[in-house]
Design a protein around this motif. Sequence first.
Motif, PDB file in Angstrom:
ATOM      1  N   ILE A 156      -0.909  47.103  21.309  1.00 23.35           N
ATOM      2  CA  ILE A 156      -0.911  46.379  20.040  1.00 23.35           C
ATOM      3  C   ILE A 156      -2.277  46.561  19.391  1.00 23.35           C
ATOM      4  O   ILE A 156      -3.305  46.436  20.054  1.00 23.35           O
ATOM      5  CB  ILE A 156      -0.616  44.882  20.258  1.00 23.35           C
ATOM      6  CG1 ILE A 156       0.696  44.741  21.030  1.00 23.35           C
ATOM      7  CG2 ILE A 156      -0.529  44.140  18.935  1.00 23.35           C
ATOM      8  CD1 ILE A 156       0.956  43.341  21.524  1.00 23.35           C
ATOM      9  N   ASP A 157      -2.297  46.868  18.136  1.00 26.57           N
ATOM     10  CA  ASP A 157      -3.560  47.061  17.419  1.00 26.57           C
ATOM     11  C   ASP A 157      -4.459  48.073  18.124  1.00 26.57           C
ATOM     12  O   ASP A 157      -5.664  47.877  18.235  1.00 26.57           O
ATOM     13  CB  ASP A 157      -4.322  45.726  17.278  1.00 26.57           C
ATOM     14  CG  ASP A 157      -3.506  44.701  16.541  1.00 26.57           C
ATOM     15  OD1 ASP A 157      -2.681  45.092  15.684  1.00 26.57           O
ATOM     16  OD2 ASP A 157      -3.677  43.504  16.834  1.00 26.57           O
ATOM     17  N   SER A 158      -3.833  49.123  18.643  1.00 28.59           N
ATOM     18  CA  SER A 158      -4.588  50.205  19.290  1.00 28.59           C
ATOM     19  C   SER A 158      -5.406  49.756  20.494  1.00 28.59           C
ATOM     20  O   SER A 158      -6.310  50.451  20.930  1.00 28.59           O
ATOM     21  CB  SER A 158      -5.525  50.882  18.287  1.00 28.59           C
ATOM     22  OG  SER A 158      -4.814  51.278  17.143  1.00 28.59           O
ATOM     23  N   LYS A 159      -5.089  48.595  21.023  1.00 32.63           N
ATOM     24  CA  LYS A 159      -5.755  48.183  22.259  1.00 32.63           C
ATOM     25  C   LYS A 159      -5.086  48.925  23.404  1.00 32.63           C
ATOM     26  O   LYS A 159      -3.924  48.689  23.720  1.00 32.63           O
ATOM     27  CB  LYS A 159      -5.614  46.659  22.463  1.00 32.63           C
ATOM     28  CG  LYS A 159      -6.618  45.838  21.713  1.00 32.63           C
ATOM     29  CD  LYS A 159      -6.765  44.461  22.359  1.00 32.63           C
ATOM     30  CE  LYS A 159      -8.016  43.751  21.889  1.00 32.63           C
ATOM     31  NZ  LYS A 159      -8.051  43.593  20.424  1.00 32.63           N
ATOM     32  N   LYS A 160      -5.826  49.808  24.041  1.00 29.03           N
ATOM     33  CA  LYS A 160      -5.220  50.707  25.029  1.00 29.03           C
ATOM     34  C   LYS A 160      -5.209  50.107  26.431  1.00 29.03           C
ATOM     35  O   LYS A 160      -4.729  50.718  27.356  1.00 29.03           O
ATOM     36  CB  LYS A 160      -5.998  52.031  25.056  1.00 29.03           C
ATOM     37  CG  LYS A 160      -6.183  52.645  23.676  1.00 29.03           C
ATOM     38  CD  LYS A 160      -5.270  53.805  23.469  1.00 29.03           C
ATOM     39  CE  LYS A 160      -5.529  54.497  22.156  1.00 29.03           C
ATOM     40  NZ  LYS A 160      -4.290  54.898  21.488  1.00 29.03           N
TER      41      LYS A 160
END
Lengths: 222, 222
Positions: free
Chosen positions: A163-167
């Motif tokens: 989500i939101d580029s949180k890897k």
Amino acid sequence: MKKVDLADCPVCSKLEIDDEGAFLDDLKCSIKVYPKNELIIRQGDLCDALYLLTNGSVKTEMITENGNVLGIEIIKAPRPLAPAFVFSENNRLPVDVTALEEVEIMKIPKAEIMRLMTTNPDFMSSFMTHNANRTQFLINRLQLLSIKTIKGKVAHFLLEQVIDSKKSFSINRNQTELADFFGVARPSLARSLSEMVGDNIIAINKKEYTVLNSKGLRELLV
Amino acid sequence: MKKVDLADCPVCSKLEIDDEGAFLDDLKCSIKVYPKNELIIRQGDLCDALYLLTNGSVKTEMITENGNVLGIEIIKAPRPLAPAFVFSENNRLPVDVTALEEVEIMKIPKAEIMRLMTTNPDFMSSFMTHNANRTQFLINRLQLLSIKTIKGKVAHFLLEQVIDSKKSFSINRNQTELADFFGVARPSLARSLSEMVGDNIIAINKKEYTVLNSKGLRELLV
DNA sequence: TTCAGAGTGTAACAACTGTTACACTTTTAT
DNA sequence: ATAAAAGTGTAACAGTTGTTACACTCTGAA
């Protein structure tokens, strides 16, 4: 056990409860506490009331005819359990519900739900929305199971968590539970995971998962 | 196209419609006709109304991320299509809906549904029950997909069709559609079916299936 | 009737998954 | 602190499924 506010519950938030004690008296409901690991609801049990998880967390799973376990979801308070089934014609619950910690469950009779639904349009609306979201969840679950390869399932599942580029994120299931969730054998999942780690597509540290190569992950879906 | 009575619809039967014409005028709904094989609803379409299938039959299916098709169900009029999603937060429909013959679809705006729900408890009750039954259907679908072997899926599916010990019945899907329904490859399904026929567990004649050895079938579930 | 297209049966092979087994590590309870 | 239990990594092998390919049958339209 920490106190949970009913206002955070997706279906009860609209109840505008001035005095929770008075409301609960009025509601003719009963509250019961279960210890950790207790089987709260058995697959096939009759469902003549709405079960509201007011404290703690539970897991739901189905035992399939071949004796395998299919994990469905993990539910945290406050939330209703299987709210749709109060109204089903064959109102038997299709899942086992097990306490993951000490939990508190409120049981509201079907008649009371009917009363709330008819007298409180906001309650009805949020109840409907919640059920709709549950259906969406099941459809998503269906989609996951229809993916034929284990790596594909893992990719689908992990990409959903980004989500939101949180890897990086933590998964609140151990490997055995994750295998049940995917409907696959545990050693097979372990093999796939370790291959994906070896290919530098993901990294795993205990329950912390990191997506290293999301392009590579997406290719596993194909 | 033969006329269908709304009284047979699981959610509309309780509407006590004296004058159907007047009722429909009042409802501010629109009716549209689609030819055979037309794609009526596309996966991802917004759902701001209740779609009521008033004539004909449709099939619903999901296109999974890997491009495979997962057949969900075949729906005959009169019945609502994906009623739950009118109320979902992310109200996008998760399936493709395709006309199997010429069909007629009534579109009832969400606001109208809300009005019916609040003013007509019987409507609300049957709407809820119908949604609950749909959830049960999805759970059953989930169970089918979680069975790991193709023969197991076939056994589960066929045993479900045996009603009142009637061992013969016709399946309204061809082999390709059946394979999509099970989420497996078509030649793999054909192989499993032909092995089961060879073992005298079932017999197949076109779309007519007969259970010859239900004990043997049940053993395939294990 | 005839032809095109859809649907079905089948085969060979590759790829993947399940099973079983066991060693090892981590967590939990006493 | 320590033992028991739970969870994890890995290997070998068997079994099942997917893929691709092709011949055949059936159906419906012209």
